[in-house]
Design an enzyme around this catalytic site. Structure first.
Site, mmCIF file in Angstrom:
data_model
loop_
_atom_site.group_PDB
_atom_site.id
_atom_site.type_symbol
_atom_site.label_atom_id
_atom_site.label_comp_id
_atom_site.label_asym_id
_atom_site.label_seq_id
_atom_site.Cartn_x
_atom_site.Cartn_y
_atom_site.Cartn_z
ATOM 1 N N GLN A 99 0.827 -1.207 0.000
ATOM 2 C CA GLN A 99 0.000 0.000 0.000
ATOM 3 C C GLN A 99 0.860 1.255 0.000
ATOM 4 O OE1 GLN A 99 -2.981 -0.083 3.055
ATOM 5 N NE2 GLN A 99 -3.576 2.042 2.785
ATOM 6 N N CYS A 105 -6.743 0.445 1.843
ATOM 7 C CA CYS A 105 -6.444 -0.945 2.192
ATOM 8 C C CYS A 105 -7.598 -1.862 1.803
ATOM 9 C CB CYS A 105 -6.136 -1.067 3.679
ATOM 10 S SG CYS A 105 -7.488 -0.556 4.780
ATOM 11 N N HIS A 261 -8.709 -1.808 9.889
ATOM 12 C CA HIS A 261 -7.909 -2.177 8.714
ATOM 13 C C HIS A 261 -8.547 -3.368 7.999
ATOM 14 C CE1 HIS A 261 -4.331 -2.009 6.312
ATOM 15 N NE2 HIS A 261 -3.862 -3.186 6.702
ATOM 16 N N ASN A 285 -2.163 -9.020 5.094
ATOM 17 C CA ASN A 285 -2.196 -7.572 5.299
ATOM 18 C C ASN A 285 -1.805 -6.893 3.984
ATOM 19 O OD1 ASN A 285 -1.749 -4.894 6.015
ATOM 20 N ND2 ASN A 285 -0.647 -5.385 7.897
ATOM 21 N N TRP A 287 -0.656 -4.148 3.413
ATOM 22 C CA TRP A 287 0.569 -3.367 3.508
ATOM 23 C C TRP A 287 1.770 -4.148 2.962
ATOM 24 C CZ3 TRP A 287 0.294 -0.993 9.148
ATOM 25 C CH2 TRP A 287 -0.703 -0.005 9.166
#
Length: 699
Positions: A99, A105, A261, A285, A287
């Site tokens: 990200q 997200c 998230h 995740n 990220w």
């Protein structure tokens, strides 16, 4: 000059009937044709620049970069970022990207889920795009947007600071499919800033155009594991989210999870640990880093309690953002689970039963078709109504006796281009059983005061979509979508999926032809002698015994309204329209003779009496909620769409309609219906351009 919206509404409806907007034949977003643009750029030897989503600060949007950071942004093509760019490198994977500076997200978690389903991925991301000899800086992607698949064209100029991408970036610097896909979705949202904050459900639905199911993990169903397992086998996309903290910040908790998230559900595995079966859920995740630190995390000693084969298959010790946890921990640490797929077969595991889909677009309009929830019984009936007849359950679908056999989804359709400007209303559904097979038109307030719902939304939510799974026996039902509060305007999409043969139609009083169920108007006693009308006519006519629009205006305002005015009387334009509509001569003269005038007088006297009978508040105006009753009394059964259009065209901004406007409206409706009947075969009308112009420019 672009065509008026009412024309485009008809054009779009015809396109949908012709198969445009489907997976195989998507619409051109903003009317940009990828193939035509590509051929033009190749012929001219140009690098494409998209003027509909220009490489400047307007496309970035407001709020995600400071003014000083915005000044540093340079839009670069991939070849200016790396020497040898590629669309994708060694296939497409959930581990390809991380990200960037925009809070999307929810979108990236959905991309992670998308990478698991090759068929769906190739629908959204055409993989034949390359930086080769046919490269011209032009790419395209496909999304399902509120009822239609759209093909979205972009140029490949990407925002950078110091030569580095500021939004999503690939872990391999030479790979650009994630950044280009993100840019295409930013375009349909309005800007990169418009992608900030959301739920995986939104992007998952836009990737599939399919069925979305949201599960509240604070109160999960007892068969959650079986449901998730079936969903995984049926090519579903799954995402989930953690609860929001005290602020909107994405705070990393001591256990490694991020508050507020979105995560991707990337796998499910059942294995033996210390003699007991353990249900494990794998999550990722977006990220691209940051993982769960509790039981069954990468470093957990519990991995030593499973077989070497399971450990070899499942455990990957790396800070790549992916991790395992038990189903019990999953339900305690995550707030909701979104499952999205093309068909809801996973609900009961029946692959032999094919669900059938009905799709409808509608609109709530303040003062007319926005009655609010059942707390407002006097106005609830004005909401759009959909009548459903359910046949016996098909034999191949009857295995799961007692299972839900219908899914009803209600989705708000935004009226604004920019996603961040869209105000979500609290919406819901109410379902009634209907025993009035002979009933025509909308059910009125008395029906809803006497009948209880057989199913309804428990809590109205300000979500993009709400849905209900229902078990309905064969019979007739009425589905009423509504906002929680009355007088809220919004468009919506109603989708009905059923295991049974189902017949659905909008229960607004008219179908394809707005006047096919027209009735005789309310009978009005008219004691005025015809000769009296002729004498009145002669006081205003010219030497040829005809009246033009100005003469008719004076006659009506001085003799017909007689103080029943809420405005300045009939306008000259309204009287020109009356003359045109009532002029029966083969060569229009712009005047009415005495017989045409008498017919007009009789009509408007009838409409005036109807007006005051319906105006129970005696204000001298019709509230727009009374307009339908007045139209029915005049013998005109109209759909909700036509009602809304009439009110926009003839109603005042105050939300009321004057007598003069009502008469003009009904007279025009009556005459245009007669014109249609004369020129059509009962189903369709065909006009050459000169005929169309001749008809519309005069009437």
């Amino acid at each position: 000059m672009p065509a008026p919206g009412v024309c485009m509404n008809i054009v779009n409806a015809r396109h949908m009937k012709d198969g445009q907007g489907t997976r195989d034949n998507p619409e051109r977003f903003l009317n940009q044709d990828f193939e035509q643009l590509k051929q033009y750029c190749l012929f001219k030897r140009l690098r494409y620049i998209d003027d509909m989503f220009p490489p400047d600060r307007r496309s970035i949007g407001e709020g995600i970069l400071s003014p000083s950071d915005l000044k540093q942004v340079v839009w670069l093509r991939p070849a200016k970022i790396v020497p040898n760019p590629y669309f994708e490198v060694d296939g497409i994977s959930r581990f390809d990207f991380g990200q960037g500076m925009v809070g999307n997200c929810w979108f990236l978690a959905s991309i992670g889920a998308l990478t698991f389903q090759t068929d769906i991925l190739q629908q959204v991301v055409p993989l034949d795009q390359k930086f080769d000899e046919n490269y011209c800086g032009l790419f395209h992607f496909r999304f399902w947007r509120f009822g239609s698949w759209v093909d979205v064209v972009i140029d490949d100029k990407l925002p950078t600071v110091d030569g580095r991408l500021i939004f999503v970036r690939s872990k391999n610097p030479a790979e650009f499919w994630p950044a280009l896909l993100e840019k295409a979705y930013a375009k349909v949202c309005g800007s990169y800033a418009d992608m900030s904050a959301g739920t995986p459900a939104e992007a998952l639905t836009d990737f599939t155009g399919g069925v979305h199911m949201c599960i509240d993990l604070t109160n999960p169903p007892p068969d959650l594991w079986e449901l998730m397992f079936r969903a995984g086998k049926s090519k579903s996309l799954m995402g989930c989210g953690t609860p929001q903290g005290e602020t909107s910040a994405n705070t990393v908790l001591p256990n490694g999870l991020v508050q507020g998230h979105a995560y991707t559900v990337t796998g499910l595995k059942q294995m033996m640990s210390r003699g007991q079966l353990v249900n494990l859920v794998r999550l990722c995740n977006p990220w691209g880093r940051g993982e769960w630190k509790g039981d069954w995390s990468d470093g957990s000693p519990l991995w030593q309690t499973v077989s070497p084969e399971d450990r070899e298959m499942c455990l990957a010790v790396a800070d790549d953002g992916e991790f395992w946890m038990t189903l019990e921990t999953f339900t305690k640490t995550f707030s909701d689970l979104d499952i999205c797929c093309l068909c809801p077969d996973f609900i009961d595991g029946s692959s032999s039963c094919h669900w059938k889909t009905s799709f409808y677009e509608g609109r709530w309009v303040a003062g007319r078709t926005a009655g609010g929830c059942m707390n407002n019984l006097d106005s609830f009936w004005t909401n759009p109504q959909y009548r459903v007849r359910i046949e016996e359950l098909l034999e191949e679908c009857s295995e799961g006796h007692g299972e839900k056999n219908m899914l009803v989804s209600l989705m708000q359709k935004p009226d604004k281009r920019n996603r961040r400007l869209v105000k979500s209303l609290h919406i819901g559904l109410t379902v009634f059983e209907v025993n009035y097979k002979a009933q025509r038109g909308k059910f009125d307030a008395s029906f809803f005061s006497k009948n209880n719902p057989v199913a309804q939304t428990k809590t109205y939510m300000n979500a993009r979509e709400v849905m209900e799974f229902l078990l309905l026996k064969p019979g007739e039902y009425l589905i009423v979508p509504s906002t929680f509060s009355p007088n809220e305007t919004a468009s919506f999409i109603l989708t009905i999926l059923s295991k049974s043969e189902t017949h659905v139609h909008e229960n607004s009083g008219a179908h394809d032809h707005e006047n096919e169920e027209a009735e005789e108007p309310m009978h009005i006693e008219n004691g005025e002698d015809i000769e009296d009308k002729r004498m009145l006519f002669r006081q205003y006519c010219d030497k040829d015994e005809e009246v033009n629009a100005e003469q008719l205006q004076k006659l009506l305002n001085e003799n017909f309204l007689k103080g029943d005015l809420q405005s300045r009387g009939f306008s000259t334009d309204a009287c020109r329209s009356m003359v045109a509509l009532m002029d029966t001569s083969s060569r229009p003269s712009g005047k009415l003779n005495v017989d045409e005038f008498v017919r007009l007088w009789n009509k408007i006297v009838t409409y005036k009496d109807i007006f005051f009978r319906i105006d129970v508040s005696q204000t001298g105006t019709l509230s727009l909620s009374e307009l339908r009753n007045a139209s029915i009394a005049a013998g005109k059964r109209i759909s909700d769409n036509m009602l809304n259009l009439m009110a926009l065209r003839y109603g005042a901004s105050s939300g009321h309609m004057s007598l003069e406007s009502f008469i003009s409206l009904i007279l025009r409706f009556d005459c245009m219906s007669a014109i249609y009947r004369q020129l059509s075969d009962g189903m369709n009308i065909s006009l050459r351009e000169p005929e169309w112009m001749y008809l519309t420019m005069y009437t």
